[in-house]
Design a protein around this motif. Structure first.
Motif, mmCIF file in Angstrom:
data_model
loop_
_atom_site.group_PDB
_atom_site.id
_atom_site.type_symbol
_atom_site.label_atom_id
_atom_site.label_comp_id
_atom_site.label_asym_id
_atom_site.label_seq_id
_atom_site.Cartn_x
_atom_site.Cartn_y
_atom_site.Cartn_z
ATOM 1 N N ALA A 12 -10.271 9.838 -8.458
ATOM 2 C CA ALA A 12 -9.161 10.262 -7.621
ATOM 3 C C ALA A 12 -8.009 9.270 -7.742
ATOM 4 O O ALA A 12 -8.215 8.097 -8.076
ATOM 5 N N PRO A 13 -6.805 9.725 -7.488
ATOM 6 C CA PRO A 13 -5.662 8.794 -7.480
ATOM 7 C C PRO A 13 -5.822 7.730 -6.402
ATOM 8 O O PRO A 13 -6.507 7.925 -5.400
ATOM 9 N N ARG A 14 -5.140 6.617 -6.642
ATOM 10 C CA ARG A 14 -5.138 5.488 -5.705
ATOM 11 C C ARG A 14 -3.700 5.160 -5.367
ATOM 12 O O ARG A 14 -2.880 4.955 -6.281
ATOM 13 N N GLN A 39 0.564 -1.180 -0.863
ATOM 14 C CA GLN A 39 -0.575 -0.682 -0.097
ATOM 15 C C GLN A 39 -1.612 -1.798 0.045
ATOM 16 O O GLN A 39 -1.809 -2.610 -0.872
ATOM 17 N N SER A 40 -2.293 -1.808 1.176
ATOM 18 C CA SER A 40 -3.322 -2.812 1.434
ATOM 19 C C SER A 40 -4.359 -2.839 0.317
ATOM 20 O O SER A 40 -4.841 -1.795 -0.127
ATOM 21 N N GLY A 41 -4.677 -4.051 -0.140
ATOM 22 C CA GLY A 41 -5.698 -4.213 -1.163
ATOM 23 C C GLY A 41 -5.202 -4.132 -2.589
ATOM 24 O O GLY A 41 -5.957 -4.387 -3.525
ATOM 25 N N VAL A 42 -3.941 -3.792 -2.777
ATOM 26 C CA VAL A 42 -3.369 -3.681 -4.120
ATOM 27 C C VAL A 42 -2.855 -5.045 -4.566
ATOM 28 O O VAL A 42 -2.155 -5.719 -3.810
ATOM 29 N N SER A 83 -0.790 -8.157 -6.024
ATOM 30 C CA SER A 83 0.643 -8.425 -5.905
ATOM 31 C C SER A 83 1.378 -8.348 -7.238
ATOM 32 O O SER A 83 2.610 -8.425 -7.267
ATOM 33 N N ARG A 84 0.672 -8.186 -8.349
ATOM 34 C CA ARG A 84 1.367 -8.011 -9.634
ATOM 35 C C ARG A 84 2.062 -6.635 -9.713
ATOM 36 O O ARG A 84 2.908 -6.429 -10.573
ATOM 37 N N PHE A 85 1.694 -5.734 -8.799
ATOM 38 C CA PHE A 85 2.361 -4.437 -8.719
ATOM 39 C C PHE A 85 3.540 -4.547 -7.748
ATOM 40 O O PHE A 85 3.407 -5.099 -6.656
ATOM 41 N N SER A 86 4.680 -4.014 -8.152
ATOM 42 C CA SER A 86 5.825 -3.979 -7.262
ATOM 43 C C SER A 86 6.647 -2.729 -7.536
ATOM 44 O O SER A 86 6.617 -2.177 -8.646
ATOM 45 N N GLY A 87 7.376 -2.295 -6.527
ATOM 46 C CA GLY A 87 8.217 -1.122 -6.662
ATOM 47 C C GLY A 87 9.607 -1.394 -6.124
ATOM 48 O O GLY A 87 9.793 -2.246 -5.250
ATOM 49 N N SER A 88 10.580 -0.678 -6.668
ATOM 50 C CA SER A 88 11.947 -0.838 -6.199
ATOM 51 C C SER A 88 12.697 0.473 -6.373
ATOM 52 O O SER A 88 12.227 1.388 -7.062
ATOM 53 N N GLY A 89 13.879 0.522 -5.768
ATOM 54 C CA GLY A 89 14.743 1.678 -5.920
ATOM 55 C C GLY A 89 15.034 2.384 -4.625
ATOM 56 O O GLY A 89 14.368 2.161 -3.608
ATOM 57 N N GLY A 120 2.943 8.900 1.820
ATOM 58 C CA GLY A 120 1.969 9.243 0.797
ATOM 59 C C GLY A 120 0.559 9.370 1.338
ATOM 60 O O GLY A 120 0.312 9.295 2.542
ATOM 61 N N GLN A 121 -0.381 9.569 0.403
ATOM 62 C CA GLN A 121 -1.772 9.812 0.752
ATOM 63 C C GLN A 121 -2.604 8.562 0.432
ATOM 64 O O GLN A 121 -2.663 8.136 -0.727
ATOM 65 N N ASP A 122 -3.217 7.977 1.475
ATOM 66 C CA ASP A 122 -3.884 6.689 1.281
ATOM 67 C C ASP A 122 -5.388 6.780 1.030
ATOM 68 O O ASP A 122 -5.978 5.811 0.550
#
Lengths: 106, 121
Positions: A43-45, A55-58, A60-66, B107-109
Motif C-alpha cells: 500500500a502507499p505510504r 509525516q511522523s516516522g518518515v 528527514s532526508r525527505f522534504s517537500g516544498s511549493g 491526505g491518507q495516513d
C-alpha cells in the motif's frame, strides 16, 4: 477537475544522490499537496502532507516544498530502501493523484 | 495500533455487483473521513470516493459516480464500497484509507493491504 502532472515519469539514480521530483497542478491548490511512496505489492505510504510537513516516522532526508501550482519532493541522500514509485496528490478539491515517478537504480 | 482490513474482492462478470468492506480498529473510527482508492494492474493510484466521519457527506469521482457508493457503519467500525454495473476497467486492487485529522485535507495516513477485484467473463 484538477489534473496533476508529475515529472519525470522515471528517474534513474544512485545511492547517495540528491533527487527531486516535481508535480504541477492544473490550477492553484494552495498547499493542499501530499506525497506518497509505494513499493511493489504494498500500500502507499504518506511521506509529506500540506506540501512541506513531514509525516511522523518518515526520515528527514525527505522534504517537500511549493505552493499554488508547483511542488517538489526532494530526497537529500538516496538510501537503498528509497527505490520505489512516488505519487503526488492534491487534496484541495476531492483528491487527485499524479501519474507517478518510478525511482530506479542507475 | 491502527488497522484497516479490506475484504470482499473477487472475480465478477461484467455488469455484476460486489460489495467491499473495510474493518477498522485502533482508532476512533467515527472521527475520521475515510476514502477508497484503487490501482489497476501496473497502473497508478486513482482516488475514488470519501465519506465524512458521521456519514453526512460523500463524494465520488466522475468515473464511478452512479455506479459505486461509499457508506459506513460507525457502530461496526466499518467502511463499505458498493460497486454495481462493473466493467473490465474496474479491475484493480482496492484500498481503504483513513484521512488524517492533524490538518484539514492532509491526505491518507493509514491504508489497508488492499483487496483484488477482477472483472472478467
Amino acid at each position: 477537475d484538477i489534473q496533476m502532472t508529475q515529472s519525470p515519469s522515471s528517474l534513474p539514480a544512485s545511492v547517495g544522490d540528491r533527487v527531486t521530483i516535481t508535480c504541477r497542478a492544473s490550477q492553484s491548490i494552495s498547499t493542499y499537496l501530499n506525497w506518497y511512496q509505494q513499493k511493489p505489492g504494498k500500500a502507499p505510504r504518506l511521506l509529506i502532507y500540506a506540501a512541506s510537513s513531514l509525516q511522523s516516522g518518515v526520515p528527514s532526508r525527505f522534504s517537500g516544498s511549493g505552493s499554488g501550482t508547483d511542488f517538489t519532493l526532494t530526497i537529500s541522500s538516496l538510501q537503498p530502501e528509497d527505490f520505489a514509485t512516488y505519487y503526488c496528490q492534491q487534496s484541495d478539491i476531492a483528491h487527485t493523484f499524479g501519474q507517478g515517478t518510478k525511482l530506479e537504480i542507475k | 495500533e491502527v488497522q484497516l482490513v479490506e475484504s470482499g474482492g473477487g472475480l465478477v462478470q461484467p455488469g455484476g455487483s460486489l460489495r467491499l468492506s473495510c474493518a477498522a480498529s485502533g482508532f476512533t473510527f467515527s472521527t475520521h473521513w475515510m476514502s477508497w482508492v484503487r490501482q489497476a494492474p501496473g497502473k497508478g493510484l486513482e482516488w475514488l470516493a470519501n465519506i465524512k466521519g458521521d456519514g453526512t457527506y460523500k463524494y465520488h469521482v466522475d468515473s464511478v459516480k452512479g455506479r459505486f457508493t461509499i457508506s459506513r457503519d460507525n457502530a461496526k467500525n466499518s467502511l463499505y464500497l458498493q460497486m454495481d454495473s462493473l466493467r473490465a476497467e474496474d479491475t484493480a486492487v482496492y484500498y481503504c484509507a483513513r484521512d488524517q485529522i492533524l490538518v484539514a485535507k492532509g491526505g491518507q495516513d493509514y491504508w489497508g493491504q488492499g483487496t483484488l477485484v477482477t472483472i472478467s467473463s
